[in-house]
Design an enzyme around this catalytic site. Structure first.
Site, mmCIF file in Angstrom:
data_model
loop_
_atom_site.group_PDB
_atom_site.id
_atom_site.type_symbol
_atom_site.label_atom_id
_atom_site.label_comp_id
_atom_site.label_asym_id
_atom_site.label_seq_id
_atom_site.Cartn_x
_atom_site.Cartn_y
_atom_site.Cartn_z
ATOM 1 N N TRP A 16 0.849 -1.210 0.000
ATOM 2 C CA TRP A 16 0.000 0.000 0.000
ATOM 3 C C TRP A 16 0.878 1.251 0.000
ATOM 4 O O TRP A 16 0.588 2.246 -0.667
ATOM 5 C CB TRP A 16 -0.900 0.041 1.250
ATOM 6 C CG TRP A 16 -2.231 -0.620 1.076
ATOM 7 C CD1 TRP A 16 -2.619 -1.816 1.612
ATOM 8 C CD2 TRP A 16 -3.357 -0.129 0.326
ATOM 9 N NE1 TRP A 16 -3.919 -2.088 1.239
ATOM 10 C CE2 TRP A 16 -4.400 -1.066 0.458
ATOM 11 C CE3 TRP A 16 -3.593 1.017 -0.435
ATOM 12 C CZ2 TRP A 16 -5.647 -0.906 -0.138
ATOM 13 C CZ3 TRP A 16 -4.842 1.189 -1.030
ATOM 14 C CH2 TRP A 16 -5.851 0.228 -0.884
ATOM 15 N N TRP A 58 -18.191 21.048 0.284
ATOM 16 C CA TRP A 58 -17.768 20.834 1.681
ATOM 17 C C TRP A 58 -18.272 21.991 2.547
ATOM 18 O O TRP A 58 -18.410 23.115 2.069
ATOM 19 C CB TRP A 58 -16.241 20.744 1.776
ATOM 20 C CG TRP A 58 -15.649 19.662 0.935
ATOM 21 C CD1 TRP A 58 -14.944 19.819 -0.221
ATOM 22 C CD2 TRP A 58 -15.730 18.244 1.156
ATOM 23 N NE1 TRP A 58 -14.574 18.591 -0.736
ATOM 24 C CE2 TRP A 58 -15.050 17.609 0.098
ATOM 25 C CE3 TRP A 58 -16.316 17.443 2.144
ATOM 26 C CZ2 TRP A 58 -14.927 16.219 -0.006
ATOM 27 C CZ3 TRP A 58 -16.197 16.063 2.052
ATOM 28 C CH2 TRP A 58 -15.511 15.470 0.975
ATOM 29 N N ASN A 65 -4.268 2.365 12.459
ATOM 30 C CA ASN A 65 -4.829 2.480 11.107
ATOM 31 C C ASN A 65 -6.347 2.349 11.068
ATOM 32 O O ASN A 65 -7.030 3.129 10.402
ATOM 33 C CB ASN A 65 -4.204 1.417 10.197
ATOM 34 C CG ASN A 65 -4.742 1.516 8.784
ATOM 35 O OD1 ASN A 65 -4.622 2.562 8.140
ATOM 36 N ND2 ASN A 65 -5.382 0.455 8.310
ATOM 37 N N TRP A 93 -11.656 16.898 3.092
ATOM 38 C CA TRP A 93 -10.596 15.976 3.501
ATOM 39 C C TRP A 93 -9.234 16.678 3.573
ATOM 40 O O TRP A 93 -8.358 16.272 4.329
ATOM 41 C CB TRP A 93 -10.522 14.770 2.553
ATOM 42 C CG TRP A 93 -10.344 15.116 1.098
ATOM 43 C CD1 TRP A 93 -11.329 15.309 0.172
ATOM 44 C CD2 TRP A 93 -9.101 15.340 0.398
ATOM 45 N NE1 TRP A 93 -10.785 15.626 -1.058
ATOM 46 C CE2 TRP A 93 -9.431 15.646 -0.955
ATOM 47 C CE3 TRP A 93 -7.763 15.295 0.761
ATOM 48 C CZ2 TRP A 93 -8.453 15.922 -1.925
ATOM 49 C CZ3 TRP A 93 -6.791 15.564 -0.205
ATOM 50 C CH2 TRP A 93 -7.145 15.878 -1.524
ATOM 51 N N TRP A 108 -6.581 9.710 3.240
ATOM 52 C CA TRP A 108 -7.686 10.677 3.360
ATOM 53 C C TRP A 108 -8.630 10.576 2.179
ATOM 54 O O TRP A 108 -9.841 10.602 2.336
ATOM 55 C CB TRP A 108 -7.142 12.103 3.550
ATOM 56 C CG TRP A 108 -6.934 12.349 5.008
ATOM 57 C CD1 TRP A 108 -5.762 12.212 5.694
ATOM 58 C CD2 TRP A 108 -7.939 12.691 5.968
ATOM 59 N NE1 TRP A 108 -5.973 12.450 7.032
ATOM 60 C CE2 TRP A 108 -7.303 12.752 7.230
ATOM 61 C CE3 TRP A 108 -9.292 12.950 5.907
ATOM 62 C CZ2 TRP A 108 -7.984 13.067 8.409
ATOM 63 C CZ3 TRP A 108 -9.985 13.263 7.078
ATOM 64 C CH2 TRP A 108 -9.336 13.316 8.307
HETATM 65 C C1 LIG Z 1 -6.515 8.873 6.884
HETATM 66 C C2 LIG Z 1 -5.230 8.073 6.878
HETATM 67 C C3 LIG Z 1 -3.996 8.743 6.917
HETATM 68 C C4 LIG Z 1 -2.794 8.010 6.888
HETATM 69 N N1 LIG Z 1 -1.606 8.699 6.916
HETATM 70 C C5 LIG Z 1 -0.443 8.013 6.869
HETATM 71 C C6 LIG Z 1 0.797 8.695 6.887
HETATM 72 O O1 LIG Z 1 0.864 9.930 6.898
HETATM 73 N N2 LIG Z 1 1.936 7.961 6.888
HETATM 74 C C7 LIG Z 1 1.910 6.583 6.858
HETATM 75 O O2 LIG Z 1 2.981 5.961 6.878
HETATM 76 N N3 LIG Z 1 0.748 5.924 6.803
HETATM 77 C C8 LIG Z 1 -0.424 6.580 6.825
HETATM 78 N N4 LIG Z 1 -1.596 5.895 6.817
HETATM 79 C C9 LIG Z 1 -1.574 4.419 6.676
HETATM 80 C C10 LIG Z 1 -1.531 3.616 7.984
HETATM 81 O O3 LIG Z 1 -2.519 4.075 8.860
HETATM 82 C C11 LIG Z 1 -0.182 3.650 8.695
HETATM 83 O O4 LIG Z 1 0.843 3.358 7.784
HETATM 84 C C12 LIG Z 1 -0.132 2.605 9.803
HETATM 85 O O5 LIG Z 1 -1.139 2.852 10.751
HETATM 86 C C13 LIG Z 1 1.224 2.654 10.491
HETATM 87 O O6 LIG Z 1 1.255 1.766 11.564
HETATM 88 P P1 LIG Z 1 2.193 0.480 11.547
HETATM 89 O O7 LIG Z 1 3.585 0.853 11.195
HETATM 90 O O8 LIG Z 1 1.991 -0.247 12.821
HETATM 91 O O9 LIG Z 1 1.553 -0.324 10.335
HETATM 92 P P2 LIG Z 1 1.606 -1.843 9.939
HETATM 93 O O10 LIG Z 1 0.194 -2.329 9.915
HETATM 94 O O11 LIG Z 1 2.564 -2.601 10.750
HETATM 95 O O12 LIG Z 1 2.075 -1.806 8.416
HETATM 96 C C14 LIG Z 1 3.460 -1.857 8.029
HETATM 97 C C15 LIG Z 1 3.815 -0.677 7.178
HETATM 98 O O13 LIG Z 1 3.075 -0.703 5.962
HETATM 99 C C16 LIG Z 1 2.755 0.635 5.564
HETATM 100 N N5 LIG Z 1 1.290 0.757 5.538
HETATM 101 C C17 LIG Z 1 0.398 0.025 6.250
HETATM 102 N N6 LIG Z 1 -0.867 0.398 5.910
HETATM 103 C C18 LIG Z 1 -0.755 1.365 4.985
HETATM 104 C C19 LIG Z 1 -1.698 2.150 4.234
HETATM 105 N N7 LIG Z 1 -3.026 1.993 4.356
HETATM 106 N N8 LIG Z 1 -1.227 3.080 3.396
HETATM 107 C C20 LIG Z 1 0.101 3.264 3.231
HETATM 108 N N9 LIG Z 1 1.042 2.546 3.885
HETATM 109 C C21 LIG Z 1 0.622 1.617 4.743
HETATM 110 C C22 LIG Z 1 3.355 1.572 6.603
HETATM 111 O O14 LIG Z 1 4.604 1.994 6.134
HETATM 112 C C23 LIG Z 1 3.487 0.663 7.824
HETATM 113 O O15 LIG Z 1 4.509 1.054 8.708
HETATM 114 C C24 LIG Z 1 -2.828 6.593 6.820
HETATM 115 C C25 LIG Z 1 -4.063 5.935 6.799
HETATM 116 C C26 LIG Z 1 -5.241 6.662 6.826
HETATM 117 C C27 LIG Z 1 -6.563 5.937 6.802
#
Ligand SMILES: Cc1cc2nc3c(=O)[nH]c(=O)nc-3n(C[C@H](O)[C@H](O)[C@H](O)COP(=O)(O)OP(=O)(O)OC[C@H]3O[C@@H](n4cnc5c(N)ncnc54)[C@H](O)[C@@H]3O)c2cc1C
Length: 459
Positions: free
Chosen positions: A267, A295, A330, A348, A371
């Protein structure tokens, strides 16, 4: 073995580590001396894309990087101001032969790279480092970029991924260089708050990686959606600042066998390639059908959302986690973002900015993607009619109210079943905690009407 250059610069940006740092390793094998430089931007007061918690984390990463370089015999050179001008000054003053850097993945970093390449009198060598694959490596059969995640992931996952390289054993920095002090928050006119932040730097990131790979990732598929559990890797801030190598993490994670975890890393790369091929997403809806949605003006309810005082426990817990730790789970990010866009009908872009200012992992591509997904306007977004209900999401993902009680101490003694439906009497759940600021059912209907009307006007 003779080296191509006598003295080069490695420009640190979002790659604040020594291990498997593609450009740093290349600079060391090409030159007798390497000047490792970080240039601190000079904005003060406010910046739409960052905030005090993130800058605090950055300061810790730089302190750790500086120490690690010293252990290898080198020195981190800090400069302040416009990065391109500072680097070019150094090239001239210190008779530098070449500049090495890892490519950035967002348009702002890319613009600086392009300017440097245009103005530099010496060669600029740039490397792909922050992602497993570059944005033009994973394309559809007809050579165009993917717009939908699932086919992208299907193609992305099986492509062979470069293995990590090692860590340098020594670095020789010229002895006639002076560095400005490492930055602190006051450099940007910011102040410390009452936070609980993870420690920044390569050593701390590596400890977190060991912990995540040691136990969490093997249960990832079952626990990743439960915000009260340490069920995800919590490595996003380390990938954001490059204190971990994505190659090292990926190859270690492969051995743990959770394909779901690898797909989450996918992702991240999906959103990077969306931003690269469709940079207009920074200001516009990815799905052109939804441009110009009406909006609402941000009002008192938006302020309540930003403070975690909406009277919806799962929303308030998420925002309070974010304000205190610079992180939000997340699952909760999705619920909170949908609430802003579908219950408060607020743009958003305002939520995106608020997250960018508070998240340590604030990543332009993923934040924008997340977003727009939640607003229903993005690449492979949740369709506009799929609107998460904060009460039933709580029942599914925080049934015992553990996450909510952790972040909203006022609710510690309240029966968690009461977090799963609006209070029947519309009264606050307890003294000192607000009553819900809106009726989810009514706002959901309003959103459906807004989207339907907009669509019919487009035809
Ligand atoms: C509204 C919104 C805003 C977000 N903003 C960011 C942000 O600014 N930076 C960010 O890194 N992630 C963002 N995310 C994605 C995701 O929420 C976070 O990457 C995740 O919560 C990080 O926690 P983790 O390292 O424990 O994730 P894990 O579940 O352990 O996932 C491993 C890695 O995969 C990547 N990843 C996982 N899910 C996503 C996803 N949906 N989109 C992109 N990468 C993902 C991240 O690099 C993460 O560290 C956003 C999601 C939403 C819904």
């Amino acid at each position: 073995m003779s080296k191509a250059y006598r003295r080069v610069i490695h420009w640190f940006r979002r790659d604040l580590r020594l291990t498997d740092n593609t450009s740093l390793l290349a600079s060391l094998s090409s030159s007798a001396e390497v000047i490792p430089i970080y240039v601190c931007s000079n904005w003060t007061g406010s910046n739409l894309w960052t905030g005090a918690k993130r800058q605090n984390f950055l300061c810790e990463c730089l302190t750790s990087l500086s120490r690690n370089l010293e252990h290898l015999g080198g020195q981190l050179i800090i400069r302040h101001g416009d990065a391109v001008s500072e680097i070019l000054k150094l090239v001239e003053d210190k008779r530098v032969d070449a500049i090495f850097l890892n490519e950035d993945v967002d348009p702002f970093g890319k613009a600086a790279e392009a300017e440097l390449k245009e103005k530099s009198p010496v060669p600029v060598h740039s490397f792909q480092d922050a992602t497993l694959h570059g944005p033009t490596e994973v394309l559809k059969g007809d050579g165009t970029p993917y717009r939908v995640y699932t086919p992208f992931a299907k193609r992305w996952l099986p492509i062979e991924k470069r293995k990590p390289s090692g860590r340098p054993s020594s670095i020789e920095t010229p002895s006639d260089l002076e560095s400005l002090p490492l930055p602190t928050l006051s450099h940007w006119g910011l102040e410390e708050g009452d936070w609980e932040l993870p420690k920044g730097g390569e050593k701390a990131a590596r400890l977190r990686m060991s912990e995540a790979l040691g136990s969490r990732i093997s249960h990832y598929d079952d626990t990743r959606d439960i915000p009260s559990l340490p069920g995800t890797s919590r490595l996003s801030q380390d990938l954001r600042w490059g204190t971990l190598s994505i190659r090292e993490l990926y190859h270690k994670a492969v051995k743990k066998g959770s394909e779901q975890y690898l797909k989450e890393l996918g992702w991240r790369e999906f959103y990077f390639q969306i931003l690269y091929h469709f940079p207009e997403v920074l200001s516009n809806e990815f799905n052109a059908d939804w441009r110009g949605l009406p909006w609402e003006e941000p009002d008192k309810k938006f302020e309540a959302w930003k403070l975690g005082e909406t009277g919806f426990p799962i929303i308030d817990a998420g925002i309070r986690e974010l304000l205190k730790t610079g992180f939000m789970h997340n699952r909760v990010r999705m619920i909170v973002a949908m609430f802003l866009t579908k219950d408060l009908h607020i743009d958003w872009r305002l939520g995106e900015q608020f997250f960018a200012q508070h998240l340590l992992d604030g990543e332009i591509a993923s934040n924008n993607g997340g977003w727009q997904w939640s607003a229903g306007t993005g690449a492979d977004a949740a369709p506009y009619f799929r609107i998460q209900n904060p009460w039933s999401q709580t029942k599914r993902f925080d049934a015992k109210g553990e996450y909510i009680k952790r972040w909203i101490p006022e609710l510690k003694t309240v029966d968690p079943k009461r977090f799963q439906a609006p209070p029947e009497d519309s009264q606050p759940l307890t003294e000192g905690y607000p009553a819900p600021i809106l009726d989810h059912g009514a706002e959901r209907k309003k959103t459906l009407d807004i989207f339907k009307k907009h669509r019919s006007q487009q035809k």
